[in-house]
Scaffold this motif. Structure first.
Motif, PDB file in Angstrom:
ATOM      1  N   ASN A  90      62.971  90.042 -75.257  1.00  0.00           N
ATOM      2  CA  ASN A  90      61.636  89.450 -75.187  1.00  0.00           C
ATOM      3  C   ASN A  90      61.321  88.536 -76.367  1.00  0.00           C
ATOM      4  O   ASN A  90      60.224  87.990 -76.462  1.00  0.00           O
ATOM      5  N   TYR A  91      62.297  88.361 -77.278  1.00  0.00           N
ATOM      6  CA  TYR A  91      62.205  87.335 -78.315  1.00  0.00           C
ATOM      7  C   TYR A  91      63.505  86.542 -78.318  1.00  0.00           C
ATOM      8  O   TYR A  91      64.602  87.132 -78.337  1.00  0.00           O
ATOM      9  N   GLY A  92      63.396  85.220 -78.300  1.00  0.00           N
ATOM     10  CA  GLY A  92      64.595  84.384 -78.320  1.00  0.00           C
ATOM     11  C   GLY A  92      64.395  83.126 -79.139  1.00  0.00           C
ATOM     12  O   GLY A  92      63.265  82.659 -79.362  1.00  0.00           O
ATOM     13  N   HIS A  93      65.499  82.590 -79.606  1.00  0.00           N
ATOM     14  CA  HIS A  93      65.501  81.387 -80.447  1.00  0.00           C
ATOM     15  C   HIS A  93      66.746  80.583 -80.082  1.00  0.00           C
ATOM     16  O   HIS A  93      67.838  81.144 -79.984  1.00  0.00           O
ATOM     17  N   LEU A  94      66.577  79.281 -79.848  1.00  0.00           N
ATOM     18  CA  LEU A  94      67.743  78.437 -79.571  1.00  0.00           C
ATOM     19  C   LEU A  94      67.787  77.275 -80.552  1.00  0.00           C
ATOM     20  O   LEU A  94      66.758  76.827 -81.064  1.00  0.00           O
ATOM     21  N   GLN A  95      68.996  76.817 -80.815  1.00  0.00           N
ATOM     22  CA  GLN A  95      69.235  75.643 -81.655  1.00  0.00           C
ATOM     23  C   GLN A  95      70.127  74.696 -80.871  1.00  0.00           C
ATOM     24  O   GLN A  95      71.160  75.113 -80.328  1.00  0.00           O
ATOM     25  N   VAL A  96      69.738  73.425 -80.799  1.00  0.00           N
ATOM     26  CA  VAL A  96      70.457  72.465 -79.972  1.00  0.00           C
ATOM     27  C   VAL A  96      70.840  71.231 -80.798  1.00  0.00           C
ATOM     28  O   VAL A  96      70.073  70.779 -81.657  1.00  0.00           O
ATOM     29  N   LEU A  97      72.050  70.736 -80.564  1.00  0.00           N
ATOM     30  CA  LEU A  97      72.557  69.528 -81.211  1.00  0.00           C
ATOM     31  C   LEU A  97      72.645  68.421 -80.171  1.00  0.00           C
ATOM     32  O   LEU A  97      73.084  68.650 -79.039  1.00  0.00           O
ATOM     33  N   PHE A  98      72.249  67.197 -80.576  1.00  0.00           N
ATOM     34  CA  PHE A  98      72.289  66.048 -79.678  1.00  0.00           C
ATOM     35  C   PHE A  98      73.338  65.042 -80.125  1.00  0.00           C
ATOM     36  O   PHE A  98      73.746  65.013 -81.288  1.00  0.00           O
ATOM     37  N   GLU A  99      73.753  64.210 -79.190  1.00  0.00           N
ATOM     38  CA  GLU A  99      74.833  63.246 -79.432  1.00  0.00           C
ATOM     39  C   GLU A  99      74.477  62.242 -80.519  1.00  0.00           C
ATOM     40  O   GLU A  99      75.367  61.712 -81.201  1.00  0.00           O
ATOM     41  N   ASP A 100      73.178  61.945 -80.705  1.00  0.00           N
ATOM     42  CA  ASP A 100      72.773  60.952 -81.713  1.00  0.00           C
ATOM     43  C   ASP A 100      72.572  61.567 -83.089  1.00  0.00           C
ATOM     44  O   ASP A 100      72.094  60.897 -84.012  1.00  0.00           O
ATOM     45  N   GLY A 101      72.939  62.838 -83.262  1.00  0.00           N
ATOM     46  CA  GLY A 101      72.766  63.509 -84.543  1.00  0.00           C
ATOM     47  C   GLY A 101      71.465  64.275 -84.670  1.00  0.00           C
ATOM     48  O   GLY A 101      71.248  64.969 -85.674  1.00  0.00           O
ATOM     49  N   SER A 102      70.587  64.157 -83.680  1.00  0.00           N
ATOM     50  CA  SER A 102      69.345  64.919 -83.695  1.00  0.00           C
ATOM     51  C   SER A 102      69.632  66.407 -83.537  1.00  0.00           C
ATOM     52  O   SER A 102      70.641  66.796 -82.947  1.00  0.00           O
ATOM     53  N   ALA A 126      60.626  81.516 -78.684  1.00  0.00           N
ATOM     54  CA  ALA A 126      59.635  82.078 -77.771  1.00  0.00           C
ATOM     55  C   ALA A 126      59.746  83.596 -77.759  1.00  0.00           C
ATOM     56  O   ALA A 126      60.841  84.142 -77.610  1.00  0.00           O
ATOM     57  N   GLY A 127      58.622  84.266 -77.930  1.00  0.00           N
ATOM     58  CA  GLY A 127      58.575  85.719 -77.840  1.00  0.00           C
ATOM     59  C   GLY A 127      57.345  86.155 -77.076  1.00  0.00           C
ATOM     60  O   GLY A 127      56.288  85.508 -77.154  1.00  0.00           O
ATOM     61  N   TRP A 128      57.467  87.230 -76.310  1.00  0.00           N
ATOM     62  CA  TRP A 128      56.356  87.775 -75.515  1.00  0.00           C
ATOM     63  C   TRP A 128      56.181  89.253 -75.837  1.00  0.00           C
ATOM     64  O   TRP A 128      57.157  89.985 -75.977  1.00  0.00           O
ATOM     65  N   GLY A 129      54.948  89.704 -75.903  1.00  0.00           N
ATOM     66  CA  GLY A 129      54.718  91.138 -76.002  1.00  0.00           C
ATOM     67  C   GLY A 129      53.672  91.528 -77.023  1.00  0.00           C
ATOM     68  O   GLY A 129      53.215  90.700 -77.832  1.00  0.00           O
ATOM     69  N   PRO A 130      53.289  92.801 -77.037  1.00  0.00           N
ATOM     70  CA  PRO A 130      52.250  93.282 -77.957  1.00  0.00           C
ATOM     71  C   PRO A 130      52.680  93.304 -79.413  1.00  0.00           C
ATOM     72  O   PRO A 130      51.837  93.420 -80.306  1.00  0.00           O
TER      73      PRO A 130
END
Length: 353
Positions: free
Chosen positions: A212-224, A230-234
């Motif tokens: 219920n908690y997640g984190h992503l990291q993304v790399l792009f072709e232009d160097g970006s 996002a997490g949900w819950g009490p």
């Protein structure tokens, strides 16, 4: 069909989004509600109280022969419902995420093309004037970019119940992440090449395979590079729960929220309050050449008004035969990134795209 004749629509799924879309159809003279469909009876707002609720989407398609099917059910039924609707001769509006697999998402797009019908996916931020402005200002800066974005929700009661239901099929970083990956893609235009996901199960109330908690990291072709959380819950923190920030060599553009807003307030998820523009340019003394600009977004549309705008766009796309190829392709691409991040959570390895 006469361009003035209202399009008859069947709405499947009457949760928060489904009811809002149904209200948008009810108040737009370009549409006429043929049927509302839900697997159980739910309270309806005043504008919808006279329609009644049917149980079977397939029966509604067969009996009503609608022009449009609006699908706001849980994610695992999106693809099958959409394909059935296309094969029944309908244009389709489907809530995000388009499907729960990339193959199913592509199956929906292929069905739209094969049947010559319009497919609009519920990327509500694409219809929000403030987010359109944010994207435009970020593009002016030029890349490479750093995207910092999150949408955490400290939920309880009914809202937590809805989140637990969603997590039977879809993790928070997929369900919400597709919106913000779509924003990143609109700003950079570059191809995402790698993603890494991390997730934590913070409660025994969800399945052992879900988090219920997640984190992503993304790399792009232009160097970006970008991250989304996002997490949900009490147990989720209300501190820095809404971060929307884009940096580049020339400066940054950010959303500044008002004090005291709550993370589970649905209007908070789209309202921007103020956009801050910062220029990295400096003068001869090395100090910043100009102060940050604060763009007030007072008077921006609320949640229901945004749903109204989405359905107005659907009507325009049908009436004017707008080419939705990029719209559909971006939906598949953003979903692919988020699903790859979900795969990475479970495998512990980065995924090349």
């Amino acid at each position: 069909m006469n361009s003035e004749t209202p399009l008859r629509v069947v709405v499947a799924g009457l949760g928060n989004m489904g009811r809002s879309h149904a209200l948008a159809y009810h108040t737009n003279p370009g549409f006429e509600i043929a049927a509302l469909v839900n697997r159980s009876d739910v309270p309806l707002p005043d504008g919808l109280a006279g329609y009644g609720i049917r149980r079977s989407f397939e029966d509604a398609l067969r009996d009503e022969k609608p022009d449009v099917a609006a699908i706001a059910t849980y994610s695992d039924s999106h693809a099958d419902y959409a394909v059935r609707a296309f094969e029944a001769g309908c244009h389709v509006f489907v809530e995000k995420p388009l499907a729960t697999t990339v193959a199913d998402a592509q199956r929906v797009v292929d069905a739209a093309k094969a049947n010559g019908k319009k497919l609009v996916i519920g990327y509500i931020l694409r219809h929000h004037p403030s987010w359109v402005r944010l994207i435009a200002e970020a593009r002016k800066l030029g890349g490479p970019y750093v995207f910092r974005m999150n949408l955490n929700q400290q939920s309880s009661g009914h809202t937590w119940g809805t989140h637990k239901q969603l997590m039977q099929t879809t993790s928070p970083i997929v369900d919400c992440g597709v919106h913000y990956l779509d924003v990143m893609l609109q700003i950079t235009d570059a191809r995402p090449v790698e993603v890494r996901g991390m997730g934590v199960r913070l409660t025994d109330e969800v399945a052992p395979s879900m988090y219920n908690y997640g984190h992503l990291q993304v790399l792009f072709e232009d160097g970006s590079v970008g991250w989304y959380e996002a997490g949900w819950g009490p147990m989720i923190s209300e501190t820095a729960f809404f971060v929307k920030d884009v940096m580049s060599p020339k400066g940054c553009v950010s959303i500044v929220m008002k004090e005291g807003v709550k993370s589970d307030d649905i209007d908070t998820h789209t309202k921007t309050s103020t956009i801050r523009l910062h220029s990295a340019a400096t003068g001869p003394d090395g100090r910043f050449a100009k102060e940050d600009q604060m763009l007030s977004m007072e008077g921006e549309p609320g949640h229901q008004e945004l749903c109204d705008l989405e359905q107005a766009f659907l009507l325009k796309a049908i009436r004017e035969n707008i080419d939705l190829t990029r719209h559909m392709d971006d939906a598949v691409k953003s979903l692919a990134v988020c699903l790859a991040a979900d795969e990475s959570v479970h495998s512990g390895k980065a995924v090349r795209l």
